[in-house]
Write an enzyme that holds these catalytic residues in place. Structure first.
Site, short mmCIF file in Angstrom:
data_model
loop_
_atom_site.label_atom_id
_atom_site.label_comp_id
_atom_site.label_asym_id
_atom_site.label_seq_id
_atom_site.Cartn_x
_atom_site.Cartn_y
_atom_site.Cartn_z
N ASP A 154 0.89 -1.18 0.00
CA ASP A 154 0.00 0.00 0.00
C ASP A 154 0.92 1.22 0.00
OD1 ASP A 154 -1.93 1.92 0.27
OD2 ASP A 154 -2.73 1.18 2.16
N ASN A 159 1.92 6.71 3.53
CA ASN A 159 2.50 5.62 4.30
C ASN A 159 4.02 5.65 4.37
OD1 ASN A 159 -0.01 4.62 4.96
ND2 ASN A 159 -0.13 3.36 3.12
N ASP A 173 1.73 1.07 7.93
CA ASP A 173 0.58 0.54 7.19
C ASP A 173 0.94 -0.67 6.33
OD1 ASP A 173 -2.04 0.46 6.42
OD2 ASP A 173 -2.06 2.39 5.37
N1 LIG Z 1 3.75 4.03 14.59
C1 LIG Z 1 3.57 5.15 13.89
N2 LIG Z 1 4.53 6.11 13.87
C2 LIG Z 1 4.36 7.28 13.19
N3 LIG Z 1 3.23 7.58 12.50
C3 LIG Z 1 2.23 6.68 12.49
C4 LIG Z 1 2.34 5.43 13.15
N4 LIG Z 1 1.19 4.74 12.97
C5 LIG Z 1 0.40 5.53 12.22
N5 LIG Z 1 1.00 6.70 11.93
C6 LIG Z 1 0.43 7.85 11.21
O1 LIG Z 1 -0.97 7.63 11.08
C7 LIG Z 1 -1.36 7.55 9.71
C8 LIG Z 1 -2.41 6.47 9.56
O2 LIG Z 1 -1.87 5.20 9.89
P1 LIG Z 1 -1.99 4.00 8.84
O3 LIG Z 1 -1.43 2.78 9.47
O4 LIG Z 1 -1.40 4.44 7.55
O5 LIG Z 1 -3.59 3.86 8.72
P2 LIG Z 1 -4.53 3.61 7.43
O6 LIG Z 1 -4.50 2.12 7.22
O7 LIG Z 1 -5.86 4.11 7.84
O8 LIG Z 1 -3.96 4.36 6.27
C9 LIG Z 1 -0.06 7.29 8.95
O9 LIG Z 1 -0.12 7.82 7.63
C10 LIG Z 1 0.97 8.01 9.80
O10 LIG Z 1 0.98 9.39 9.51
MG LIG Z 2 -2.04 4.54 5.60
#
Ligand SMILES: Nc1ncnc2c1ncn2[C@@H]1O[C@H](COP(=O)(O)OP(=O)(O)O)[C@@H](O)[C@H]1O
Ligand SMILES: [Mg+2]
Length: 234
Positions: A154, A159, A173
């Site tokens: 993805d 991400n 992600d």
């Molecule tokens: N462990 C982490 N460290 C830093 N940023 C994070 C972390 N987890 C999530 N984020 C932030 O949160 C956003 C959403 O998380 P993500 O896993 O990409 O969710 P989604 O599946 O909804 O896209 C990411 O784009 C990032 O900016």
């Molecule tokens: Mg994401």
């Protein structure tokens, strides 16, 4: 998928994890999933993130946990601190999403970091040891691979995290990580530049930073596959 315009409700599990630390909703995806930052008003002071998904798509988080744990042996990805039905708690990686307001006005830097970051990810994750099949949306009967790698799955701009110096600070992600042609990631990463940094074409910058010439056929093939898939959260 975007930063929320009005604050979504904070689920009880997030309140409980946060304790007396501040909670900020930072991201809402197309599946109704919401990610909360805990412990700081900005990414620089974040301690943890908790991603919450509605029940119907909670299995996507179950897929992400083993992928994060495996990839962490080879790449900069979040440490899993806990998970349960519909939630995933990770330690904050230092860095800001490539679509954070700090970077959205600097698309060339962002595109370069995304390209270089994907190259490092693909070079670092070992195909032979990867227990995960192709990303869900890639499907069967893809064209012969240019190069098989462990794909992010993805690879859209949000991400990739950037450090303050504009270099790639890591990836988040990973729920669809798996072995596929590297163009599965490159096609989506370049496509997302048009959504996230409209007004100019940054594809050439991303691909040059990755170190590859454009492959229009494979790019078109993987974008078609991606666009046919209803549950690509972004
Ligand atoms: N462990 C982490 N460290 C830093 N940023 C994070 C972390 N987890 C999530 N984020 C932030 O949160 C956003 C959403 O998380 P993500 O896993 O990409 O969710 P989604 O599946 O909804 O896209 C990411 O784009 C990032 O900016
Ligand atoms: Mg994401």
């Amino acid at each position: 998928m975007s930063a929320p315009s009005t604050p979504p409700p904070v689920p009880p599990v997030v309140t409980e994890i946060a304790g007396d630390r501040p909670v900020t909703a930072v991201w809402v995806n197309e599946l109704g999933g919401v990610t909360f930052r805990i412990g700081g008003a900005s990414p620089a002071s974040a301690a943890e993130y908790v991603k919450t998904f509605p029940e119907a798509v909670a299995y996507l988080l179950d897929d992400e946990v083993p992928r994060l744990r495996w990839a962490r042996g080879y790449a900069t990805v979040p440490e899993v601190l806990g998970h349960g039905p519909g939630w995933l708690r990770t330690a904050a990686l230092p860095g800001r999403s490539a679509v954070d307001s700090q970077w959205s006005g600097r698309p060339e830097t962002a595109a370069r970091a995304i390209g270089a970051g994907l190259r490092r990810l693909h070079d670092g994750l070992p195909v032979a040891d990867c227990p995960f099949g192709p990303p869900s949306w890639v499907g069967e009967s893809a064209p012969p691979a240019d190069r098989l790698v462990v794909c992010h799955g993805d690879a859209c701009a949000p991400n990739t995290l950037l450090a303050d110096d504009g270099s790639c600070a890591g990836h988040v992600d990973l729920g669809d990580l798996g072995v596929a042609d590297r163009w599965a990631d490159l096609a989506i990463a370049t496509m997302s530049l048009d959504w996230n940094y409209p007004g100019a074409d940054w594809q050439a910058v991303l691909l040059a930073a990755y170190g590859v010439r454009p492959d229009p056929e494979r790019i078109a093939f993987y974008r078609r596959r991606w666009n046919d898939e209803p549950t690509s959260p972004g």
